[in-house]
Motif scaffolding. Structure first.
Motif, PDB file in Angstrom:
ATOM      1  N   ASN A   1       0.833  -1.198   0.000  1.00 56.31           N
ATOM      2  CA  ASN A   1       0.000   0.000   0.000  1.00 56.31           C
ATOM      3  C   ASN A   1       0.873   1.255   0.000  1.00 56.31           C
ATOM      4  O   ASN A   1       1.939   1.283   0.636  1.00 56.31           O
ATOM      5  CB  ASN A   1      -0.913   0.011   1.234  1.00 56.31           C
ATOM      6  CG  ASN A   1      -2.000  -1.037   1.156  1.00 56.31           C
ATOM      7  OD1 ASN A   1      -2.975  -0.865   0.437  1.00 56.31           O
ATOM      8  ND2 ASN A   1      -1.825  -2.141   1.883  1.00 56.31           N
ATOM      9  N   ASP A   2       0.403   2.300  -0.695  1.00 56.63           N
ATOM     10  CA  ASP A   2       1.157   3.545  -0.753  1.00 56.63           C
ATOM     11  C   ASP A   2       1.429   4.094   0.641  1.00 56.63           C
ATOM     12  O   ASP A   2       2.522   4.563   0.933  1.00 56.63           O
ATOM     13  CB  ASP A   2       0.386   4.584  -1.576  1.00 56.63           C
ATOM     14  CG  ASP A   2       0.382   4.249  -3.055  1.00 56.63           C
ATOM     15  OD1 ASP A   2       1.219   3.435  -3.484  1.00 56.63           O
ATOM     16  OD2 ASP A   2      -0.473   4.793  -3.780  1.00 56.63           O
ATOM     17  N   ASP A   3       0.421   4.042   1.495  1.00 55.37           N
ATOM     18  CA  ASP A   3       0.596   4.545   2.850  1.00 55.37           C
ATOM     19  C   ASP A   3      -0.252   3.731   3.828  1.00 55.37           C
ATOM     20  O   ASP A   3      -1.468   3.929   3.918  1.00 55.37           O
ATOM     21  CB  ASP A   3       0.209   6.019   2.940  1.00 55.37           C
ATOM     22  CG  ASP A   3       0.387   6.551   4.356  1.00 55.37           C
ATOM     23  OD1 ASP A   3       1.280   6.046   5.074  1.00 55.37           O
ATOM     24  OD2 ASP A   3      -0.371   7.443   4.753  1.00 55.37           O
ATOM     25  N   PRO A   4       0.350   2.805   4.567  1.00 52.89           N
ATOM     26  CA  PRO A   4      -0.411   1.958   5.498  1.00 52.89           C
ATOM     27  C   PRO A   4      -1.166   2.755   6.554  1.00 52.89           C
ATOM     28  O   PRO A   4      -2.207   2.315   7.040  1.00 52.89           O
ATOM     29  CB  PRO A   4       0.671   1.077   6.144  1.00 52.89           C
ATOM     30  CG  PRO A   4       1.809   1.102   5.186  1.00 52.89           C
ATOM     31  CD  PRO A   4       1.777   2.453   4.550  1.00 52.89           C
ATOM     32  N   PHE A   5      -0.645   3.946   6.907  1.00 51.71           N
ATOM     33  CA  PHE A   5      -1.312   4.741   7.936  1.00 51.71           C
ATOM     34  C   PHE A   5      -2.638   5.303   7.450  1.00 51.71           C
ATOM     35  O   PHE A   5      -3.470   5.735   8.246  1.00 51.71           O
ATOM     36  CB  PHE A   5      -0.395   5.884   8.395  1.00 51.71           C
ATOM     37  CG  PHE A   5       0.791   5.413   9.189  1.00 51.71           C
ATOM     38  CD1 PHE A   5       0.698   5.219  10.554  1.00 51.71           C
ATOM     39  CD2 PHE A   5       1.996   5.143   8.563  1.00 51.71           C
ATOM     40  CE1 PHE A   5       1.787   4.770  11.283  1.00 51.71           C
ATOM     41  CE2 PHE A   5       3.095   4.701   9.282  1.00 51.71           C
ATOM     42  CZ  PHE A   5       2.990   4.509  10.653  1.00 51.71           C
ATOM     43  N   ALA A   6      -2.840   5.308   6.142  1.00 52.14           N
ATOM     44  CA  ALA A   6      -4.109   5.789   5.596  1.00 52.14           C
ATOM     45  C   ALA A   6      -5.186   4.714   5.616  1.00 52.14           C
ATOM     46  O   ALA A   6      -6.361   5.000   5.381  1.00 52.14           O
ATOM     47  CB  ALA A   6      -3.907   6.292   4.164  1.00 52.14           C
TER      48      ALA A   6
END
Length: 461
Positions: free
Chosen positions: A53-58
């Motif tokens: 994923n591009d940004d797991p925190f999203a």
């Protein structure tokens, strides 16, 4: 920071106040066999990572983990190597709702030691001790149910032995670990290591986790070189992970996250999978749907010789399922990897249908008030999936059973061997913040990526 919990419909329905504990015990040095309690469906969090994923925190990781728990999942697999996965999972399991409703003894946490980066490994006793300490902190727990040595093919047998011995020392003297295993990709290396550990220590491994070796494309794990050899080495449980071959078996191709195209499959194998996907399309099916059902359903029996009698996830919100409800036999253990709620929901629907087709499934469905022909539908669906799986095998041709090299030829461990700095370096790394949205690396340009992102409704691994 982790995402804010999302109250899905399943978390606002009527539910028991506290879930029952998994029946683990340790009496006079003898602990409950892992194969008696490990759930046959494990939630893998490798997807909480920049690889997928591009940004797991999203991602709504808190809502996802909460929904998994409400659907009966009682085991979570992670690793320090999976970017912020341990941190995100630990935060999700620490919300007031989860702490109150799902006590720590009602689910299992599986993590790993040894792999630091793509080309960095450290299996030393010092690193193992500090890695366990850091994982306990990130996961907000006092103990870890199962710890694997991560990707053992990248280090020497002597290093694996050192790490296993240290993990067992921590298990016996400190009690912060309950079971010890190894994980990796090459089937032969896993067998070699399991036999070596039994021979050198006199104690077999509790678990050996293999990934991408029992899928539509590669079923080596089910053969004599795989699970049978591991069973002969005394291994208790053999979980099958990455049932989509790290995302290879998807209509849109391998997932591409912030780190670009990481997948080791050669272009010719990817082309063959694309043809297999077109074959499935011609019969009104998506290759990933067939791949998920085939691997989960077939491994239940193929992996049963090193399976578990742990309670399976029911797939139904707030409905407990016991092993006795589905025949009372050992079931092969599988690890699923999802990133979003629709992926989880579709996977749980498939899993519920698979359970309906097992011995006792007819009565269980009737007692639960589900469709009285659920058992019959499940059995017929199994036949249809098996026919298409055989068709996929024919389309793949020479690529059926292919396994890529791991590690690549010429691989060199870039980990510094300065003993004096090992623990200091690990502490510095563990205290460094994970990548945030603003700091996330840019994804490598990939043709058709916009289309791929629009269709992420099925599991990635």
């Amino acid at each position: 920071m982790a995402t804010t919990p999302v109250e899905h419909p399943t978390t606002s329905s009527t539910f028991p106040t506290r879930q029952k504990p998994i029946p683990y015990s340790l009496v006079r040095g003898r602990r409950t066999p892992l194969s008696s309690i490990l759930p046959p469906l494990v939630f893998g969090t490798a997807t909480f990572n920049h690889q997928y994923n591009d940004d797991p925190f999203a991602l709504d990781t808190t809502g996802l983990v909460t929904s998994a728990l409400t659907h009966g999942i009682r085991a979570f697999d992670t690793s320090p190597y999976y970017g912020p996965s341990e941190q995100l999972l630990g935060n999700a399991l620490s919300t007031p709702f989860v702490r109150e409703t799902f006590p720590r003894n009602s689910y299992m946490i599986l993590t790993k030691v040894g792999r630091i980066a793509s080309e960095e490994f450290d299996y030393s006793k010092e690193w193992v001790r500090q890695s366990i300490k850091t994982s306990l902190e990130r996961l907000h727990t006092e103990y870890l149910d199962l710890v694997y040595c991560h990707d053992v093919e990248f280090v020497s047998p002597a290093e694996v032995l050192e790490a296993v011995r240290e993990l067992r020392r921590i298990r016996d003297e400190e009690g912060t670990i309950r079971y010890v295993g190894i994980s990796g990709f090459p089937i032969d290396v896993l067998g070699d290591m399991a036999e070596l550990i039994l021979r050198e220590t006199g104690e077999p491994l509790d678990a050996v986790q293999s990934y991408a070796n029992f899928t539509l494309q590669n079923q080596t794990l089910a053969g004599s070189r795989g699970i049978q050899r591991l069973r002969n080495a005394g291994v208790d449980v053999v979980p099958n992970a990455s049932i989509l071959g790290m995302g290879l078996l998807r209509r849109q191709g391998v997932p591409v996250g912030a780190l670009g195209d990481f997948h080791p499959a050669p272009s010719t194998l990817r082309e063959a999978v694309r043809k297999a996907s077109d074959f499935c399309d011609s019969y009104g099916e998506r290759i990933e749907v067939i791949a998920i059902r085939f691997a989960l359903e077939t491994w239940i029996s193929a992996g049963s010789i090193c399976g578990s009698k742990g309670d399976p996830a029911s797939g139904v919100p707030w409905k407990h399922e016991s092993n006795d409800d589905v025949g009372g036999l050992k079931l092969g253990v599988s690890v699923i990897g999802v990133s979003r709620a629709p992926e989880l929901e579709k996977t749980m629907l498939v899993w519920r249908s698979i359970l309906d087709g097992l011995e006792g499934g007819r009565d269980t469905a009737a007692q639960a008030g589900r469709w009285y022909r659920a058992w019959e539908w499940s059995r017929n669906r199994r036949k249809a999936v098996q026919i298409l799986a055989e068709g996929v095998q024919e389309v793949l041709g020479e690529w059926f059973g292919y396994a890529w090299a791991s590690p690549d030829p010429g691989y060199v461990n870039k980990r510094k061997k300065d003993d004096g700095g090992k623990v200091r370096e690990l502490v510095e790394q563990s205290e460094a913040p994970w990548l945030t949205p603003a700091a996330s690396p840019q994804c490598a340009p990939v043709a058709g990526l916009a289309e791929v992102r629009e269709e992420r409704d099925l599991p990635l691994r």
